[in-house]
Scaffold this active site. Structure first.
Site, short mmCIF file in Angstrom:
data_model
loop_
_atom_site.label_atom_id
_atom_site.label_comp_id
_atom_site.label_asym_id
_atom_site.label_seq_id
_atom_site.Cartn_x
_atom_site.Cartn_y
_atom_site.Cartn_z
N HIS A 33 0.84 -1.20 0.00
CA HIS A 33 0.00 0.00 0.00
C HIS A 33 0.87 1.26 0.00
CE1 HIS A 33 -3.72 -2.31 1.25
NE2 HIS A 33 -2.74 -3.19 1.40
N ASP A 138 -6.04 5.54 1.64
CA ASP A 138 -6.26 4.13 1.33
C ASP A 138 -7.61 3.72 1.90
OD1 ASP A 138 -6.07 1.17 1.59
OD2 ASP A 138 -3.98 1.47 1.02
N SER A 161 -6.62 0.01 -3.23
CA SER A 161 -5.31 -0.57 -3.53
C SER A 161 -5.41 -1.89 -4.29
CB SER A 161 -4.54 -0.80 -2.23
OG SER A 161 -5.16 -1.85 -1.51
N ALA A 351 14.21 -7.62 -2.96
CA ALA A 351 14.71 -7.56 -4.34
C ALA A 351 14.10 -6.38 -5.09
CB ALA A 351 14.34 -8.85 -5.05
N GLN A 353 12.07 -5.71 -7.44
CA GLN A 353 11.12 -6.45 -8.30
C GLN A 353 10.76 -5.71 -9.59
OE1 GLN A 353 7.82 -8.76 -6.63
NE2 GLN A 353 6.43 -7.60 -7.95
N HIS A 368 2.32 -14.45 -6.57
CA HIS A 368 1.15 -14.69 -5.72
C HIS A 368 -0.04 -13.82 -6.14
CE1 HIS A 368 2.59 -10.94 -4.12
NE2 HIS A 368 1.75 -10.92 -3.11
N TRP A 371 -1.90 -7.21 -6.04
CA TRP A 371 -2.25 -6.31 -7.14
C TRP A 371 -1.05 -5.55 -7.69
CZ3 TRP A 371 -4.90 -6.31 -11.11
CH2 TRP A 371 -5.17 -5.16 -11.84
N ASN A 372 -0.11 -5.16 -6.77
CA ASN A 372 1.08 -4.46 -7.27
C ASN A 372 1.85 -5.33 -8.24
OD1 ASN A 372 1.58 -1.90 -5.45
ND2 ASN A 372 0.83 -3.53 -4.12
N ASP A 392 -7.37 -10.88 -2.10
CA ASP A 392 -7.86 -10.63 -3.47
C ASP A 392 -7.12 -11.47 -4.52
OD1 ASP A 392 -5.57 -9.18 -2.64
OD2 ASP A 392 -5.75 -7.81 -4.32
N GLN A 393 -6.06 -12.15 -4.11
CA GLN A 393 -5.16 -12.79 -5.08
C GLN A 393 -5.83 -13.87 -5.95
OE1 GLN A 393 -2.06 -13.91 -2.35
NE2 GLN A 393 -1.90 -11.80 -1.62
O1 LIG Z 1 11.48 -8.62 -2.62
C1 LIG Z 1 10.54 -7.88 -2.93
C2 LIG Z 1 9.19 -8.19 -2.65
C3 LIG Z 1 8.21 -7.30 -3.04
N1 LIG Z 1 8.55 -6.13 -3.67
C4 LIG Z 1 7.51 -5.12 -4.03
O2 LIG Z 1 6.52 -5.10 -3.01
C5 LIG Z 1 5.24 -4.93 -3.56
C6 LIG Z 1 4.38 -6.11 -3.16
O3 LIG Z 1 3.05 -5.81 -3.44
P1 LIG Z 1 1.98 -6.92 -3.88
O4 LIG Z 1 2.46 -7.65 -5.05
O5 LIG Z 1 0.67 -6.23 -4.03
O6 LIG Z 1 1.99 -7.94 -2.70
P2 LIG Z 1 1.59 -7.77 -1.14
O7 LIG Z 1 2.58 -6.95 -0.43
O8 LIG Z 1 1.37 -9.16 -0.67
O9 LIG Z 1 0.21 -6.96 -1.24
C7 LIG Z 1 -0.85 -6.85 -0.33
O10 LIG Z 1 -1.54 -5.68 -0.78
C8 LIG Z 1 -2.02 -5.75 -2.13
C9 LIG Z 1 -2.69 -4.41 -2.42
O11 LIG Z 1 -3.76 -4.20 -1.55
C10 LIG Z 1 -2.99 -6.92 -2.29
O12 LIG Z 1 -3.39 -7.02 -3.65
C11 LIG Z 1 -2.33 -8.22 -1.83
O13 LIG Z 1 -3.23 -9.31 -1.90
C12 LIG Z 1 -1.82 -8.05 -0.41
O14 LIG Z 1 -1.16 -9.23 0.02
C13 LIG Z 1 5.44 -4.85 -5.07
O15 LIG Z 1 5.46 -3.48 -5.43
C14 LIG Z 1 6.80 -5.47 -5.32
O16 LIG Z 1 7.46 -4.92 -6.43
C15 LIG Z 1 9.86 -5.85 -3.97
O17 LIG Z 1 10.16 -4.82 -4.57
N2 LIG Z 1 10.81 -6.73 -3.59
#
Ligand SMILES: O=c1ccn([C@@H]2O[C@H](COP(=O)(O)OP(=O)(O)O[C@H]3O[C@H](CO)[C@@H](O)[C@H](O)[C@H]3O)[C@@H](O)[C@H]2O)c(=O)[nH]1
Length: 482
Positions: A33, A138, A161, A351, A353, A368, A371-372, A392-393
């Site tokens: 978020h 949010d 989000s 990492a 990403q 997984h 949404w990001n 939401d996944q």
């Molecule tokens: O090693 C890592 C791991 C993650 N990321 C970043 O972290 C974010 C992760 O976001 P997301 O893919 O949405 O996963 P979650 O952190 O698990 O997101 C939570 O929040 C999202 C938005 O509400 C929901 O869609 C998900 O289900 C919920 O688990 C992304 O920008 C990735 O690029 C990194 O840069 N490096």
């Protein structure tokens, strides 16, 4: 979508100086978020509008440390306001932890409960320096901002989000699954949301719904090329109480600058530089959930058997994102790293990403489906092997694999209680990276990525929608309104 239109360059001529408007960002203090609203801050600040980013000291630091694709030092218009971080200690690591339980979200909920008063006081004070304040919060922070609507010259905008597809599906489900436009029939294929979140998350979400006041509009980190149908339905049916819907994503940069700016692990980018083009496949650890040791072992074997080059982001779990606590270092099968040396890289840190996805050697992403991750992968034109875990996944996975057809499932959500075998992992990777079916999927993902990139460039439809949002918040204030 509002009808005003305004270019980034001349927004100050819209009757009201952009500088007279201030934006306050109120993110849920959790990684998936924080990063979205920080990217949005970057976009809004480029219109010469000051943005105030409010969170706890620790979460502001987390957000700044993990910026990807742009450099904070290039903007002077984003101001961080740190509020005290309440102490929180995560439960000790459990090697058999079910991968469905997102324990790292609990510190975020705890921290947010302490932000209501400081955020109100901050916004109230800011009214003396700006003629209009647009608070972008949010949807999971409705509790925190509930009193803010009553402050004169303050408008609130609710940021969702998650995908528009998921929001629409939730309302459709709540409202007894009644009339459904024929184009939206895919919703009938959606898995039930029951059991997707633990009781703590349901309770926190209910608190937000109870506190939610009507807002001046809804914002999505999405794009009409990806979710046009569901965005239109949300706006037409005023499902969330407003017909003002701006889809201005992807918020993340769609072009990765040549000069690498990420603070996080650079080793994987250097490793990718040495790989042939589109040879590589990435498996990521969700930022908010945990795989059991047994599942990690099976994943390792599946990747090994797939015979594809890969980066595997296997961060140490259970620590939470920034809070103190013990770390669980997940063991890998004996000799695994030696056996995959040269074609597989295991990354234990945070990492970069977005930058990995934007690298020309990246050909696929096992994700997984947070949404990001979906929107980052889509905007980089990378297809997804979907392995949803919670929230939401599972529904995002349907959007990716069935509606957009830019990915495939690693396993059916109906069997989500079972461990995923090495054979299933190998099959999914090979199908995506090394089959005629995969080639079609990769082609569609690349085409969608290109179209999305175009849409956010100057003159593109999404850029115009962003201009329209800026025009709306900077619109003229007539004397009798002040
Ligand atoms: O090693 C890592 C791991 C993650 N990321 C970043 O972290 C974010 C992760 O976001 P997301 O893919 O949405 O996963 P979650 O952190 O698990 O997101 C939570 O929040 C999202 C938005 O509400 C929901 O869609 C998900 O289900 C919920 O688990 C992304 O920008 C990735 O690029 C990194 O840069 N490096």
């Amino acid at each position: 979508m509002a009808s005003e239109s305004l270019s980034q360059e001349n927004c100050v001529q819209n009757g009201m100086e952009a500088a007279q408007v201030a934006v306050v960002m109120v993110p849920l203090p959790a990684q998936g978020h924080l990063n979205q609203l920080l990217h949005l801050s970057h976009l809004i600040s480029s219109y010469n509008i000051p943005v105030h980013f409010v969170s706890t000291t620790m979460h502001n630091r987390q957000a700044k440390d993990r910026i990807q694709g742009w450099d904070l030092s290039t903007t002077t218009n984003i101001h961080f306001h740190d509020f005290p971080t309440p102490p929180f200690h995560n439960p000790p690591p459990d090697p058999n932890a079910t991968y469905k339980f997102p324990s790292q979200i609990l510190p975020a909920f705890h921290a947010s409960m302490h932000l209501r008063e400081p955020v109100y006081a901050f916004v109230n004070k800011l009214t003396s320096t700006a003629r209009r304040i647009a608070v972008i919060y949010d949807s999971m922070m409705a509790y925190v901002v509930q009193d803010i609507n009553s402050i004169t010259n303050v408008e609130t905008y609710c940021f969702n989000s998650i995908s528009a597809f998921c929001i629409y599906a939730l309302y459709w489900e709540i409202n007894g699954k009644s009339a459904l436009s024929t184009e939206a029939e895919i919703l009938k294929e959606l898995p039930s949301s029951e059991g997707c979140v633990p009781p703590e998350v349901s309770k926190f979400t209910e608190l937000q719904l109870e506190a939610k006041k009507s807002s001046s509009g809804d914002l999505y980190n999405s794009n009409r090329l990806i979710e046009g149908l569901y965005l239109d339905l949300l706006s037409k049916e005023k499902t969330t109480g407003t017909d003002k819907v701006w889809a201005i994503g992807p918020f993340n940069p769609v072009v990765i600058p040549e000069k690498r700016v990420s603070n996080s692990h650079k080793k994987c980018l250097e490793w990718l530089d040495k790989q042939p083009l589109i040879s590589h496949y990435k498996q990521s650890k969700p930022s908010s959930s945990t795989f059991s040791n047994e599942q990690v072992k099976k994943l390792a074997l599946g990747l090994e058997q797939s015979d594809q080059n890969f980066i595997w982001v296997l961060r140490d779990a259970d620590k939470g994102d920034v809070f103190e606590g013990e770390v669980r270092r997940v063991p890998l099968p004996e000799g695994f790293e030696k056996r995959v040396e040269g074609r597989g890289l295991v990354v234990r840190d945070w990492a970069p990403q977005l930058e990995i996805l934007g690298h020309p050697s990246t050909g696929g992403f096992m994700s997984h489906c947070g949404w990001n991750s979906c929107i980052e992968s889509i905007s980089m034109g990378v297809p997804i092997a979907a392995w949803p875990v919670h929230s939401d996944q599972p529904r995002n996975a349907v959007l990716i694999t069935k509606a957009l057809k830019i990915g495939l499932e690693v396993r059916d959500w109906a069997h989500s209680e079972e461990l995923v075998s090495p054979a299933m992992i190998e099959k999914a990777v090979r199908r995506l990276m090394d089959s005629a079916e995969g080639e079609e999927i990769r082609k569609r993902a690349a085409e969608l990525g290109d179209a999305v990139k175009q849409s956010v460039m100057e003159g593109g439809a999404t850029r115009k929608e962003m201009d329209s949002f800026i025009a709306h918040i900077t619109r003229q204030i007539f004397p009798y309104q002040i």
